[in-house]
Design a protein around this motif. Sequence first.
Motif, PDB file in Angstrom:
ATOM      1  N   LEU A  28       0.836  -1.212   0.000  1.00  0.00           N
ATOM      2  CA  LEU A  28       0.000   0.000   0.000  1.00  0.00           C
ATOM      3  C   LEU A  28       0.867   1.257   0.000  1.00  0.00           C
ATOM      4  CD1 LEU A  28      -2.776  -0.895   2.607  1.00  0.00           C
ATOM      5  CD2 LEU A  28      -3.058  -0.653   0.146  1.00  0.00           C
ATOM      6  N   GLU A  29       2.192   1.104  -0.013  1.00  0.00           N
ATOM      7  CA  GLU A  29       3.201   2.141   0.147  1.00  0.00           C
ATOM      8  C   GLU A  29       3.461   2.336   1.629  1.00  0.00           C
ATOM      9  OE1 GLU A  29       5.855   5.554  -0.761  1.00  0.00           O
ATOM     10  OE2 GLU A  29       5.595   3.454  -1.162  1.00  0.00           O
ATOM     11  N   HIS A  30       2.950   3.378   2.258  1.00  0.00           N
ATOM     12  CA  HIS A  30       3.153   3.533   3.698  1.00  0.00           C
ATOM     13  C   HIS A  30       2.310   2.519   4.466  1.00  0.00           C
ATOM     14  CE1 HIS A  30       4.638   7.986   3.447  1.00  0.00           C
ATOM     15  NE2 HIS A  30       5.580   7.110   3.147  1.00  0.00           N
ATOM     16  N   SER A  31       2.663   2.287   5.720  1.00  0.00           N
ATOM     17  CA  SER A  31       1.859   1.402   6.547  1.00  0.00           C
ATOM     18  C   SER A  31       0.448   1.960   6.635  1.00  0.00           C
ATOM     19  CB  SER A  31       2.470   1.297   7.951  1.00  0.00           C
ATOM     20  OG  SER A  31       1.785   0.360   8.727  1.00  0.00           O
ATOM     21  N   TYR A  32      -0.542   1.156   6.245  1.00  0.00           N
ATOM     22  CA  TYR A  32      -1.943   1.548   6.119  1.00  0.00           C
ATOM     23  C   TYR A  32      -2.153   2.580   5.001  1.00  0.00           C
ATOM     24  CZ  TYR A  32      -2.811  -1.128  10.324  1.00  0.00           C
ATOM     25  OH  TYR A  32      -2.905  -2.159  11.236  1.00  0.00           O
ATOM     26  N   GLY A  33      -1.198   2.620   4.061  1.00  0.00           N
ATOM     27  CA  GLY A  33      -1.365   3.419   2.847  1.00  0.00           C
ATOM     28  C   GLY A  33      -1.685   4.870   3.094  1.00  0.00           C
ATOM     29  N   SER A  34      -2.709   5.360   2.401  1.00  0.00           N
ATOM     30  CA  SER A  34      -3.148   6.745   2.569  1.00  0.00           C
ATOM     31  C   SER A  34      -3.983   6.915   3.831  1.00  0.00           C
ATOM     32  CB  SER A  34      -3.984   7.181   1.355  1.00  0.00           C
ATOM     33  OG  SER A  34      -5.184   6.421   1.293  1.00  0.00           O
ATOM     34  N   GLY A  35      -4.422   5.790   4.406  1.00  0.00           N
ATOM     35  CA  GLY A  35      -5.321   5.852   5.564  1.00  0.00           C
ATOM     36  C   GLY A  35      -6.746   6.173   5.176  1.00  0.00           C
ATOM     37  N   MET A  36      -6.992   6.338   3.877  1.00  0.00           N
ATOM     38  CA  MET A  36      -8.299   6.732   3.382  1.00  0.00           C
ATOM     39  C   MET A  36      -9.036   5.544   2.774  1.00  0.00           C
ATOM     40  SD  MET A  36      -7.372  10.355   1.522  1.00  0.00           S
ATOM     41  CE  MET A  36      -9.062  10.946   1.588  1.00  0.00           C
ATOM     42  N   GLY A  37     -10.351   5.570   2.856  1.00  0.00           N
ATOM     43  CA  GLY A  37     -11.151   4.535   2.245  1.00  0.00           C
ATOM     44  C   GLY A  37     -12.623   4.881   2.332  1.00  0.00           C
ATOM     45  N   SER A  38     -13.416   4.242   1.503  1.00  0.00           N
ATOM     46  CA  SER A  38     -14.868   4.427   1.537  1.00  0.00           C
ATOM     47  C   SER A  38     -15.467   3.499   2.585  1.00  0.00           C
ATOM     48  CB  SER A  38     -15.467   4.113   0.158  1.00  0.00           C
ATOM     49  OG  SER A  38     -16.860   3.926   0.252  1.00  0.00           O
ATOM     50  N   THR A  39     -16.331   4.021   3.410  1.00  0.00           N
ATOM     51  CA  THR A  39     -16.994   3.189   4.411  1.00  0.00           C
ATOM     52  C   THR A  39     -17.877   2.130   3.759  1.00  0.00           C
ATOM     53  OG1 THR A  39     -18.786   4.824   4.555  1.00  0.00           O
ATOM     54  CG2 THR A  39     -16.984   5.005   6.159  1.00  0.00           C
ATOM     55  N   LYS A  40     -18.233   2.304   2.494  1.00  0.00           N
ATOM     56  CA  LYS A  40     -19.062   1.321   1.792  1.00  0.00           C
ATOM     57  C   LYS A  40     -18.239   0.152   1.230  1.00  0.00           C
ATOM     58  CE  LYS A  40     -22.583   4.680   0.371  1.00  0.00           C
ATOM     59  NZ  LYS A  40     -23.299   5.284  -0.785  1.00  0.00           N
ATOM     60  N   LEU A  41     -16.916   0.348   1.118  1.00  0.00           N
ATOM     61  CA  LEU A  41     -16.065  -0.668   0.488  1.00  0.00           C
ATOM     62  C   LEU A  41     -15.204  -1.426   1.488  1.00  0.00           C
ATOM     63  CD1 LEU A  41     -14.904   1.327  -2.666  1.00  0.00           C
ATOM     64  CD2 LEU A  41     -16.771  -0.322  -2.486  1.00  0.00           C
ATOM     65  N   GLY A  42     -14.786  -0.768   2.568  1.00  0.00           N
ATOM     66  CA  GLY A  42     -14.109  -1.470   3.646  1.00  0.00           C
ATOM     67  C   GLY A  42     -12.635  -1.743   3.482  1.00  0.00           C
ATOM     68  N   PHE A  43     -11.983  -1.170   2.471  1.00  0.00           N
ATOM     69  CA  PHE A  43     -10.543  -1.366   2.335  1.00  0.00           C
ATOM     70  C   PHE A  43      -9.836  -0.016   2.245  1.00  0.00           C
ATOM     71  CE2 PHE A  43     -12.106  -1.373  -2.070  1.00  0.00           C
ATOM     72  CZ  PHE A  43     -11.221  -0.512  -2.700  1.00  0.00           C
ATOM     73  N   ILE A  44      -8.520  -0.035   2.461  1.00  0.00           N
ATOM     74  CA  ILE A  44      -7.710   1.183   2.498  1.00  0.00           C
ATOM     75  C   ILE A  44      -7.035   1.400   1.152  1.00  0.00           C
ATOM     76  CG2 ILE A  44      -5.748   2.309   3.622  1.00  0.00           C
ATOM     77  CD1 ILE A  44      -6.375   0.589   6.103  1.00  0.00           C
ATOM     78  N   PHE A  45      -7.029   2.642   0.696  1.00  0.00           N
ATOM     79  CA  PHE A  45      -6.354   2.991  -0.551  1.00  0.00           C
ATOM     80  C   PHE A  45      -4.860   3.215  -0.310  1.00  0.00           C
ATOM     81  CE2 PHE A  45     -10.697   4.520  -1.659  1.00  0.00           C
ATOM     82  CZ  PHE A  45     -10.886   3.744  -2.794  1.00  0.00           C
TER      83      PHE A  45
END
Length: 570
Positions: free
Chosen positions: A398-415
């Motif tokens: 994801l690049e950084h740990s937990y990536g961007s930290g952003m995600g849609s609450t409808k999809l449930g994964f981290i970008f």
Amino acid sequence: MKNTTLLVSALFFLLLQTNDSFCQTYARNGMVSSSSKIASEVGIDILKKGGNAIDASVATAFALAVTHPAAGNIGGGGFLVFMDSTGTATTIDFREKAPLKASPKMFLDKTGNLTQGKNLYGEESTTNHIGAKSVGVPGTVAGLYMAHQKYGTLPWEDLVQPAIDIAENGFPLTWSLFQAATFFDSNSPIVFLKDYFKKDNGELIQFGELWKQPELAHTLTAIRDHGHDGFYKGDVAKEIVRFMKENEGIISMEDLNRYTAVERKPIKGAFKDYDIYSMPPPSSGGVALIEMMNLMELAVLDSIPFNSTAYVHLVAEVMRRAFADRAEYLGDTDFNVNTPIAKLTSKEFAKKRFENIDMSRASVSDSTKFGQLYDGSSTTHFSVADASGNAVSLTYTLEHSYGSGMGSTKLGFIFNNEMGDFNPKPGYTTTSGLIGTDPNLIQPEKRMLSSMTPTIVAKDGKPFLIVGSPGGRTIINTVFQTVLNVLAYNMPVDKAIEAMKIHHQWFPDGILYEKGLLSPDTAKALEKMGHMMVPIDGLGELMGIQIDADNKIMIGASDSSSPDGAAIGY
């Protein structure tokens, strides 16, 4: 005599089932070594059901998306190296791509400087790693689907279903995940990440309690039912695009529709009687690994004791040269068609690089030339071997740990926040490690340069060592040293993984070393030779499998630094 035979057989059986102090496991029929015991068990279950190494890899990868959210992902991308039972090797590149609206100066302000902001940890950071603009077009689902369609044997649905079950039914929150949950709850400015580990009533999930992810289960169900299109088209894709528009991201429906994984010819090198297969660009790992192994082959290693001053100095100088070449030449070869890969991986080129290594003095990294780009630390690797002789080495991130930290609450994964792996400021290189060389500048649909180094070493045309690691900028060097430890110093895979490692990346000009594993006298001797010595807690989190063909035994090893990892065999 009969009782003695039974006792020996029983002890041998226990040996095959038990991990030793280095997290080593023995098996005959299959092995999966990953950063999540649950995910490794999912992969083994697939092998037991008759699946091959590709099937087990797909299932393990989706399971990691549930159990190892810091890096296991469907919101990022990575690379897969596959060797079949005939010794034929190939790779699948599912690295993220820059969106169509991306541009070389997209992260610069009007004065030409990188803009700043708060990252997911609440720290000041440059915006090429922050926010929805930092998200590259994800590639994981496309890569796994391509691998299955070309080389898998079991139905796709059977490989995704275990991850759905884990997400729906939940799994006990591990101590490492609980620590992340409490940190983000107190420190992260990103709402999605603050709420990521919470129950419906807003309370934080506690250590040992079941963590259920119904939204992620729903997304995975779409992928199960529709394959590639379940992510890149339909409701999931529409929600990704809606989220991007709402949060000033630039990924469009066209970006998702156009994304494809790519099968590429592996980088191949040789060391003594072994063949080494690894990833080509846009990963820099394979090229750098082969270049460094070629350089080490020229040294008289029998006269250089492992961990000695001469050993550390030589390895650091080899790393320095390979990483300088990486910065100068490597990028996405779909855009940089004249990349001199054959030259960089040739034995003749290594001889030229080796000639100017002074064994009594450190070289100087020239600040007017080149440096090192690096991935973030949110990468994970797993290795798989099956009873038929197939092997997979897969690293994704994801690049950084937990990536961007952003995600849609409808999809449930981290970008991811992989746009930060491009050179952010054209023409601007600093001694601190900021690089501005042309091959890795941002362009629409370009894949950012990576350090990921999934690798398979073959002996007599069959898989012998399957290895890889997370660790961002250090990945190449941790894999390199592990391979070197096995091939040159005859270490078993577990000892090779646990052995002391160093890291030098051209810029900054210093040696990172694992404190407690390098003697103070050796560190002082290296300083006198001109090296800046920087102690750190650890390097890498390697997952490896070694195959003893003579005894028909697979030896799996999970780095002891991986809190939830395990090598599982049967």
